[in-house]
Enzyme design. Sequence first.
Site, PDB file in Angstrom:
ATOM      1  N   HIS A  56     -11.883  27.231  76.334  1.00  0.00           N
ATOM      2  CA  HIS A  56     -11.486  26.402  75.197  1.00  0.00           C
ATOM      3  C   HIS A  56     -11.553  27.228  73.921  1.00  0.00           C
ATOM      4  O   HIS A  56     -12.012  28.372  73.928  1.00  0.00           O
ATOM      5  CB  HIS A  56     -12.328  25.129  75.103  1.00  0.00           C
ATOM      6  CG  HIS A  56     -13.786  25.350  74.810  1.00  0.00           C
ATOM      7  ND1 HIS A  56     -14.650  25.940  75.706  1.00  0.00           N
ATOM      8  CD2 HIS A  56     -14.543  25.056  73.720  1.00  0.00           C
ATOM      9  CE1 HIS A  56     -15.870  25.993  75.183  1.00  0.00           C
ATOM     10  NE2 HIS A  56     -15.819  25.465  73.970  1.00  0.00           N
ATOM     11  N   HIS A  61     -16.613  31.121  71.999  1.00  0.00           N
ATOM     12  CA  HIS A  61     -16.011  31.440  73.298  1.00  0.00           C
ATOM     13  C   HIS A  61     -14.812  32.374  73.169  1.00  0.00           C
ATOM     14  O   HIS A  61     -14.367  32.934  74.174  1.00  0.00           O
ATOM     15  CB  HIS A  61     -15.577  30.153  74.008  1.00  0.00           C
ATOM     16  CG  HIS A  61     -16.726  29.268  74.370  1.00  0.00           C
ATOM     17  ND1 HIS A  61     -17.146  29.074  75.666  1.00  0.00           N
ATOM     18  CD2 HIS A  61     -17.573  28.539  73.602  1.00  0.00           C
ATOM     19  CE1 HIS A  61     -18.195  28.259  75.673  1.00  0.00           C
ATOM     20  NE2 HIS A  61     -18.464  27.920  74.430  1.00  0.00           N
ATOM     21  N   HIS A 112     -15.022  17.716  75.536  1.00  0.00           N
ATOM     22  CA  HIS A 112     -15.619  18.594  74.523  1.00  0.00           C
ATOM     23  C   HIS A 112     -14.541  19.020  73.525  1.00  0.00           C
ATOM     24  O   HIS A 112     -14.727  18.932  72.314  1.00  0.00           O
ATOM     25  CB  HIS A 112     -16.237  19.803  75.213  1.00  0.00           C
ATOM     26  CG  HIS A 112     -16.932  20.765  74.303  1.00  0.00           C
ATOM     27  ND1 HIS A 112     -18.091  20.445  73.627  1.00  0.00           N
ATOM     28  CD2 HIS A 112     -16.628  22.053  73.963  1.00  0.00           C
ATOM     29  CE1 HIS A 112     -18.473  21.496  72.900  1.00  0.00           C
ATOM     30  NE2 HIS A 112     -17.596  22.473  73.089  1.00  0.00           N
ATOM     31  N   ASP A 133     -17.974  24.487  78.341  1.00  0.00           N
ATOM     32  CA  ASP A 133     -18.876  23.542  77.682  1.00  0.00           C
ATOM     33  C   ASP A 133     -18.619  22.107  78.132  1.00  0.00           C
ATOM     34  O   ASP A 133     -18.878  21.154  77.389  1.00  0.00           O
ATOM     35  CB  ASP A 133     -18.718  23.631  76.157  1.00  0.00           C
ATOM     36  CG  ASP A 133     -19.360  24.876  75.570  1.00  0.00           C
ATOM     37  OD1 ASP A 133     -19.933  25.676  76.333  1.00  0.00           O
ATOM     38  OD2 ASP A 133     -19.268  25.060  74.339  1.00  0.00           O
ATOM     39  N   HIS A 171     -23.869  28.099  78.321  1.00  0.00           N
ATOM     40  CA  HIS A 171     -25.030  28.094  77.422  1.00  0.00           C
ATOM     41  C   HIS A 171     -26.326  27.920  78.205  1.00  0.00           C
ATOM     42  O   HIS A 171     -26.352  27.265  79.246  1.00  0.00           O
ATOM     43  CB  HIS A 171     -24.928  26.958  76.396  1.00  0.00           C
ATOM     44  CG  HIS A 171     -23.856  27.141  75.377  1.00  0.00           C
ATOM     45  ND1 HIS A 171     -24.057  27.811  74.195  1.00  0.00           N
ATOM     46  CD2 HIS A 171     -22.562  26.731  75.365  1.00  0.00           C
ATOM     47  CE1 HIS A 171     -22.938  27.807  73.486  1.00  0.00           C
ATOM     48  NE2 HIS A 171     -22.013  27.158  74.177  1.00  0.00           N
TER      49      HIS A 171
END
Length: 259
Positions: A56, A61, A112, A133, A171
Amino acid sequence: MIQIDALPAFSDNYIWLLQDNASKRCAVVDPGDAAPVLAWLDDHPGWHLSDILVTHHHADHTGGVAQLKNLSGARVYGPASENIPARDVALDDGDEVTVLGLTFAVHAVAGHTLGHIAFYHADSQRPLLFSGDTLFAAGCGRLFEGTPQQMHHSLQRLATLPDATLVYCAHEYTLSNLRFAVAVEPDNPDVAARFEQVTQWREQDRISLPSNLALERKTNPFLRASQPSVKQKADERTGTDNASPVEVFAALRAWKDKF
């Protein structure tokens, strides 16, 4: 066999590094910072970065993508509906890409962000999921762009993948996510055991990933919105009857945002 290692970035990001020892080629997933990747390449002469996968558009990222592409010529794959720097191949739901000899199916997982995608490699022995994420170990991403209904649908889609699927999220949030999971299901022995284990790991500065989907289905509250114990806690929290799993999920996500 492809080796997968985590390159830490920023305070809690992981850039996943896939390595093909036979060809000395490697690929990375979600390089928000070029520096950790370049440092690894400096330490491993003869290796070539051939591919970059992006889930994304968020800067943590994508921040290193353009520099890595400029230096290596790596091919950049990312979601078609988002602005991905230096993207070569725009991906939609149902597409397939082959990287280092592994074929990945592209799953659209809005929530997200609206265009978020995940990469899934089906393998009877070692299925792999790079979930960005969307699905975290014991948690899920915040709803920056999507709706609770979209994220719940995305998570339920990923939850149908095989038990053995290794979950490589982006993460190191597992321990804080498990603190929340304990609050949601204080009587769930699987949650309690996982919380104890990950607490020990993090005290040893040990990475908590990858997870697997069997463990997520037992301990991740956001995959458990249909469970009576989870609904009961959500109802207590909101003071209302959350009649559907989507409503339970929305209550959990709102609670976690302030937890």
